[in-house]
Design a protein around this motif. Sequence first.
Motif, PDB file in Angstrom:
ATOM      1  N   GLU A   1     -21.026 -12.719  -0.954  1.00 47.20           N
ATOM      2  CA  GLU A   1     -20.186 -11.546  -1.154  1.00 47.20           C
ATOM      3  C   GLU A   1     -18.756 -11.709  -0.666  1.00 47.20           C
ATOM      4  N   LYS A   2     -18.518 -12.613   0.269  1.00 45.31           N
ATOM      5  CA  LYS A   2     -17.169 -12.774   0.798  1.00 45.31           C
ATOM      6  C   LYS A   2     -16.739 -14.227   0.724  1.00 45.31           C
ATOM      7  N   GLU A   3     -15.429 -14.396   0.767  1.00 45.66           N
ATOM      8  CA  GLU A   3     -14.858 -15.733   0.675  1.00 45.66           C
ATOM      9  C   GLU A   3     -14.818 -16.387   2.051  1.00 45.66           C
ATOM     10  N   ALA A   4     -14.987 -17.698   2.079  1.00 47.73           N
ATOM     11  CA  ALA A   4     -14.871 -18.428   3.340  1.00 47.73           C
ATOM     12  C   ALA A   4     -13.471 -18.248   3.920  1.00 47.73           C
ATOM     13  N   GLU A   5     -13.392 -18.198   5.244  1.00 48.81           N
ATOM     14  CA  GLU A   5     -12.116 -17.898   5.894  1.00 48.81           C
ATOM     15  C   GLU A   5     -11.174 -19.081   5.922  1.00 48.81           C
TER      16      GLU A   5
ATOM     17  N   GLU B   1      -7.034 -11.169  -3.997  1.00 48.87           N
ATOM     18  CA  GLU B   1      -5.616 -11.218  -3.656  1.00 48.87           C
ATOM     19  C   GLU B   1      -5.017  -9.821  -3.573  1.00 48.87           C
ATOM     20  N   HIS B   2      -5.472  -8.900  -4.439  1.00 49.02           N
ATOM     21  CA  HIS B   2      -4.901  -7.559  -4.485  1.00 49.02           C
ATOM     22  C   HIS B   2      -5.660  -6.540  -3.638  1.00 49.02           C
ATOM     23  N   LEU B   3      -6.862  -6.897  -3.177  1.00 50.28           N
ATOM     24  CA  LEU B   3      -7.645  -5.933  -2.401  1.00 50.28           C
ATOM     25  C   LEU B   3      -6.909  -5.413  -1.170  1.00 50.28           C
ATOM     26  N   PRO B   4      -6.159  -6.245  -0.433  1.00 53.51           N
ATOM     27  CA  PRO B   4      -5.455  -5.697   0.742  1.00 53.51           C
ATOM     28  C   PRO B   4      -4.478  -4.573   0.403  1.00 53.51           C
ATOM     29  N   GLU B   5      -4.071  -4.432  -0.870  1.00 59.30           N
ATOM     30  CA  GLU B   5      -3.159  -3.357  -1.238  1.00 59.30           C
ATOM     31  C   GLU B   5      -3.852  -1.994  -1.214  1.00 59.30           C
ATOM     32  N   LEU B   6      -5.172  -1.985  -1.236  1.00 59.11           N
ATOM     33  CA  LEU B   6      -5.907  -0.727  -1.190  1.00 59.11           C
ATOM     34  C   LEU B   6      -6.100  -0.332   0.268  1.00 59.11           C
ATOM     35  N   ARG B   7      -5.336   0.643   0.719  1.00 56.51           N
ATOM     36  CA  ARG B   7      -5.388   1.087   2.113  1.00 56.51           C
ATOM     37  C   ARG B   7      -5.687   2.576   2.151  1.00 56.51           C
ATOM     38  N   ALA B   8      -6.653   2.935   2.959  1.00 48.92           N
ATOM     39  CA  ALA B   8      -7.043   4.342   3.048  1.00 48.92           C
ATOM     40  C   ALA B   8      -5.863   5.206   3.482  1.00 48.92           C
TER      41      ALA B   8
ATOM     42  N   GLU C   1      -7.677   3.422   9.010  1.00 48.43           N
ATOM     43  CA  GLU C   1      -7.248   2.031   9.122  1.00 48.43           C
ATOM     44  C   GLU C   1      -7.966   1.112   8.143  1.00 48.43           C
ATOM     45  N   LEU C   2      -8.966   1.621   7.422  1.00 52.45           N
ATOM     46  CA  LEU C   2      -9.710   0.762   6.500  1.00 52.45           C
ATOM     47  C   LEU C   2      -8.834   0.314   5.331  1.00 52.45           C
ATOM     48  N   ALA C   3      -9.050  -0.898   4.884  1.00 53.65           N
ATOM     49  CA  ALA C   3      -8.295  -1.436   3.750  1.00 53.65           C
ATOM     50  C   ALA C   3      -9.118  -2.526   3.083  1.00 53.65           C
ATOM     51  N   GLY C   4      -8.794  -2.815   1.830  1.00 50.38           N
ATOM     52  CA  GLY C   4      -9.400  -3.931   1.116  1.00 50.38           C
ATOM     53  C   GLY C   4     -10.903  -3.823   0.988  1.00 50.38           C
ATOM     54  N   GLU C   5     -11.593  -4.956   1.209  1.00 45.14           N
ATOM     55  CA  GLU C   5     -13.041  -4.996   1.040  1.00 45.14           C
ATOM     56  C   GLU C   5     -13.750  -4.075   2.013  1.00 45.14           C
ATOM     57  N   ASP C   6     -13.200  -3.919   3.228  1.00 45.03           N
ATOM     58  CA  ASP C   6     -13.824  -3.020   4.196  1.00 45.03           C
ATOM     59  C   ASP C   6     -13.834  -1.583   3.672  1.00 45.03           C
ATOM     60  N   LEU C   7     -12.760  -1.180   3.010  1.00 43.32           N
ATOM     61  CA  LEU C   7     -12.695   0.166   2.446  1.00 43.32           C
ATOM     62  C   LEU C   7     -13.708   0.311   1.312  1.00 43.32           C
ATOM     63  N   LEU C   8     -13.770  -0.671   0.421  1.00 36.32           N
ATOM     64  CA  LEU C   8     -14.715  -0.593  -0.687  1.00 36.32           C
ATOM     65  C   LEU C   8     -16.154  -0.591  -0.201  1.00 36.32           C
TER      66      LEU C   8
END
Length: 538
Positions: A251-255, A405-412, A490-497
């Motif tokens: 589900e997530k990308e390697a860091e 790449e664009h997920l961080p643009e989604l910020r609660a 403070e949630l954003a990106g994948e954490d928000l989804l």
Amino acid sequence: MDESGGSGQPRSGNDEPTERHAAPATPATGPARPGPPPRGTDTGEAPPADEPTMVVRKMDVPPENPDAGAGHGSSGAGPSEEGPSEEKTIPEPATPQPAAPEPDAPGDKAGEQPPGTDQHRHEAHTGHPEHPQPAGDRTLAHSGLAKGRPPRRERGPGGGLLMGRPFGVPVYVAPSWFLVAALITWVFGGQLDRVLPELGAARYLVSLFFAVAFYASVLVHELAHTVAALRFKLPVRRIQLQFFGGVSEIEKEAETPGREFWLAFVGPLLSLALSGLFYLAMQPVEPGTVPGVLLAGLMVSNLIVAAFNLLPGLPLDGGRMLRAVIWKITGKPMSGTVAAAWVGRALAVSVLIGLPLLTQSGALGTNAEDNVGMDTVMDALLAAILAAIIWTGAGNSLRMARLREHLPELRARTLTRRAVPVETDTPLSEALRRANAAGARALVVVDADGHPLSLVREAAIVGVPEHRRPWVAVSGLAQDLTDGMRVSAELAGEDLLDALRATPATEYLVVEDTGEIYGVLSAADVERAFVKAMARPS
């Protein structure tokens, strides 16, 4: 992507710090840490013309289908193009006093209840004075489209039969596996007829055993990826065995590029190890026997799986290794993805053209004179299927990379609507009047101490005829808050989804770390923002 925050005002062009979204509470509503009022409301004058107020329109058309589109389709709609004469602010009395209803707008039917009073799930959006709403936003009680869902994460093929849960990860066998198992049984059975003709019809039972054993080896290959992912604390949704192999859905990308490299390399490495084990097991076995033929077939098949997966193009393991190397060199994971994906597409074209040519030329150890008729058609079909799988996988890898790449643009914090706190017995007309005055676009029902109890659903507001609103309490239109409906600002990106997917709803209460009300997050707003982000070039 147009960002938004609370009031829906146009962006002023500066980067002022974000302020809290909870609109000022009147003495009757209890405390809820207010933020600054919007422009034009501190002196009691009406908001400027460019600031949307909470308005209502009677809708004579059915609501849009919330499930239209695939995966990330937006459930929202574009900005309204009707003129001001077709919508009106809500001047209902502050208390439920009987009064003659206002004349309906031309073409509206008195007392008609508009459709679309439904609700449900996935991403969101809206405004604050410093974080305006995108042009597609509408005011509360105006859109009637509260069926938004957080954008769905790209998923692999459908589930299939559940075979077990090694390491806690479900393993499914897709229906397409039975097709390829039958194909392997038929092809390998024909080879056994030449090597062991004395088997007769029993050769197909031996061939079926080979097909099952081969896919057991593929499962071990995928389990190697799964164990490595779990070791790197990357969640694995499932493993699926399907046509032409298996898929581990991580589900997530390697860091880091190093982890990405090893995560990809362990699969072919284990296939090579299995090939070696089958080779060692062959040594004490007579070559012309059933065990000898099976062990030789499993050794060769695992060697082919390892070699094929080491080809340097996405979506193969070798492509992920190439991506990791380029990521390490450039410092940009997207650069590695683009390069490996295009190598994968070139590889797909090479397979489409080269595999039939190699087979017909006898370069793969076959008799070229025998490769005519049905065999030629089968080779071309096999090459076409392999090429299509590789080409499609490369394209999917590019889309997923752009998504990440664009997920961080989604910020609660920037997608949250300004909210007005109201008590349970507040008439809907009075609540909407307060929201209009504060420039807010959401209502939070609170108790006498100002603690949030529920959220008034936008779709429910649309479903109440205008002349009934002075007699309808907001508590009757609200959805009780659950723990999952409270999300951090403070949630954003994948954490928000992930937070929205865990508790599907149409609206969520956004709170500060201190517990103060920040505003309301609409799933439809997040979905629109998600679609806009995905539409932007990388």
